[in-house]
Enzyme design. Structure first.
Site, PDB file in Angstrom:
ATOM      1  N   LYS A 273       0.835  -1.202   0.000  1.00  0.00           N
ATOM      2  CA  LYS A 273       0.000   0.000   0.000  1.00  0.00           C
ATOM      3  C   LYS A 273       0.877   1.263   0.000  1.00  0.00           C
ATOM      4  CE  LYS A 273      -3.798  -2.411   2.380  1.00  0.00           C
ATOM      5  NZ  LYS A 273      -4.609  -2.483   3.645  1.00  0.00           N
TER       6      LYS A 273
ATOM      7  N   TYR B 290     -11.954  -2.911  -3.458  1.00  0.00           N
ATOM      8  CA  TYR B 290     -12.518  -3.091  -2.116  1.00  0.00           C
ATOM      9  C   TYR B 290     -14.052  -3.107  -2.121  1.00  0.00           C
ATOM     10  CZ  TYR B 290      -8.022  -2.711   0.338  1.00  0.00           C
ATOM     11  OH  TYR B 290      -6.751  -2.943   0.836  1.00  0.00           O
TER      12      TYR B 290
ATOM     13  N   ASN C  10      -1.853  -0.058   7.351  1.00  0.00           N
ATOM     14  CA  ASN C  10      -1.289  -1.381   7.675  1.00  0.00           C
ATOM     15  C   ASN C  10      -0.445  -1.989   6.555  1.00  0.00           C
ATOM     16  OD1 ASN C  10      -3.384  -2.122   6.027  1.00  0.00           O
ATOM     17  ND2 ASN C  10      -4.402  -3.466   7.506  1.00  0.00           N
TER      18      ASN C  10
ATOM     19  N   HIS D  88      -1.579  -5.489   1.459  1.00  0.00           N
ATOM     20  CA  HIS D  88      -2.807  -6.250   1.198  1.00  0.00           C
ATOM     21  C   HIS D  88      -2.439  -7.634   0.696  1.00  0.00           C
ATOM     22  CE1 HIS D  88      -6.669  -7.463  -0.593  1.00  0.00           C
ATOM     23  NE2 HIS D  88      -5.948  -7.889  -1.611  1.00  0.00           N
TER      24      HIS D  88
ATOM     25  N   GLU E  96      -8.777 -10.763  -7.947  1.00  0.00           N
ATOM     26  CA  GLU E  96      -7.852  -9.625  -7.790  1.00  0.00           C
ATOM     27  C   GLU E  96      -6.735  -9.679  -8.837  1.00  0.00           C
ATOM     28  OE1 GLU E  96      -6.875  -9.776  -3.590  1.00  0.00           O
ATOM     29  OE2 GLU E  96      -8.897  -9.125  -3.040  1.00  0.00           O
TER      30      GLU E  96
HETATM   31  P1  IDP Z   1      -7.370  -7.399   5.315  1.00  0.00           P
HETATM   32  O1  IDP Z   1      -6.580  -6.331   4.589  1.00  0.00           O
HETATM   33  O2  IDP Z   1      -6.598  -7.951   6.478  1.00  0.00           O
HETATM   34  O3  IDP Z   1      -7.893  -8.470   4.400  1.00  0.00           O
HETATM   35  P2  IDP Z   1     -10.094  -6.339   5.362  1.00  0.00           P
HETATM   36  O4  IDP Z   1     -11.102  -6.625   6.413  1.00  0.00           O
HETATM   37  O5  IDP Z   1     -10.265  -6.982   4.023  1.00  0.00           O
HETATM   38  O6  IDP Z   1      -8.648  -6.683   5.978  1.00  0.00           O
HETATM   39  O7  IDP Z   1     -10.039  -4.749   5.204  1.00  0.00           O
HETATM   40  C1  IDP Z   1      -9.335  -4.172   4.130  1.00  0.00           C
HETATM   41  C2  IDP Z   1      -8.513  -3.026   4.651  1.00  0.00           C
HETATM   42  O8  IDP Z   1      -9.405  -2.030   5.152  1.00  0.00           O
HETATM   43  C3  IDP Z   1      -7.609  -3.346   5.840  1.00  0.00           C
HETATM   44  O9  IDP Z   1      -6.367  -3.912   5.463  1.00  0.00           O
HETATM   45  C4  IDP Z   1      -7.431  -1.982   6.474  1.00  0.00           C
HETATM   46  O10 IDP Z   1      -6.462  -1.200   5.776  1.00  0.00           O
HETATM   47  C5  IDP Z   1      -8.809  -1.361   6.250  1.00  0.00           C
HETATM   48  N1  IDP Z   1      -9.656  -1.532   7.417  1.00  0.00           N
HETATM   49  C6  IDP Z   1     -10.324  -2.653   7.789  1.00  0.00           C
HETATM   50  N2  IDP Z   1     -11.019  -2.447   8.907  1.00  0.00           N
HETATM   51  C7  IDP Z   1     -10.809  -1.158   9.249  1.00  0.00           C
HETATM   52  C8  IDP Z   1     -11.261  -0.323  10.321  1.00  0.00           C
HETATM   53  O11 IDP Z   1     -12.041  -0.749  11.198  1.00  0.00           O
HETATM   54  N3  IDP Z   1     -10.804   0.968  10.340  1.00  0.00           N
HETATM   55  C9  IDP Z   1      -9.965   1.453   9.391  1.00  0.00           C
HETATM   56  N4  IDP Z   1      -9.521   0.712   8.361  1.00  0.00           N
HETATM   57  C10 IDP Z   1      -9.929  -0.570   8.292  1.00  0.00           C
HETATM   58 MG    MG Z   2      -9.264  -8.332   2.866  1.00  0.00          MG
END
Ligand code: IDP
Ligand code: MG
Length: 148
Positions: A9, A49, A112, A115, A126
């Site tokens: 990212k 997303y 974070n 992805h 994807e």
């Molecule tokens: P993942 O990346 O671990 O698969 P997902 O639930 O698919 O997690 O969510 C996609 C991305 O959305 C996450 O990596 C994170 O950057 C963001 N995200 C998910 N939940 C939250 C939240 O509660 N607050 C802010 N960002 C979030």
């Molecule tokens: Mg995800």
């Protein structure tokens, strides 16, 4: 063999973590089959997303992904989808174990770093979205040293 889509990212790119992240997947023994740096636009990020479009954090997530270049990759190997997710660590860096990418390099969910596809089906979708041109065709000569 199984393939997954991994994307560094914008924060990972800005923080100079590209080499470190690629190294972790390479050293594990996975094969790099696709790699490009690109800027994505809002509608592309929304498509990637789409499953999260109803979440309150969705607009912020889209802004985050379009805030700078990302590095899109395809990695290949046995169980690479699940193992890739383990290398990445839990979504919330507060819960990601040390030794994982998010556990070592991130603090909050909205930054974070990386992805990774969450299933073989997501990986297929994807890869089609991010690499419509296809990926590199090559076989590693190290294969017999990594697999029995
Ligand atoms: P993942 O990346 O671990 O698969 P997902 O639930 O698919 O997690 O969510 C996609 C991305 O959305 C996450 O990596 C994170 O950057 C963001 N995200 C998910 N939940 C939250 C939240 O509660 N607050 C802010 N960002 C979030
Ligand atoms: Mg995800």
């Amino acid at each position: 063999m199984e393939q997954t889509f991994i994307m560094i990212k914008p924060d990972g790119v800005q923080r100079g973590l590209v080499g470190e992240i690629i190294s972790r997947f390479e050293k594990k023994g996975f094969y790099l089959k696709g790699l490009k740096m690109m800027n994505v636009d809002r509608s592309f990020a929304q498509t990637h997303y789409a499953d999260l479009s109803a979440k309150p954090f969705f607009p912020g997530l889209v802004e985050y992904i379009i805030s700078g270049p990302v590095v899109a990759m395809v990695w290949e190997g046995k169980n690479v989808v699940v193992t890739g997710r383990k290398i990445i660590g839990a979504t919330n860096p507060s819960d990601s174990s040390p030794g994982t990418i998010r556990g070592d390099y991130a603090i909050v969910m909205g930054r974070n770093v990386i992805h990774g596809s969450d299933s073989i089906e997501s990986a297929r979708k994807e890869m089609a979205l991010w690499f419509p041109e296809g990926i590199a065709q090559w076989q590693s000569n190290l294969h017999p040293w990594i697999y029995e």
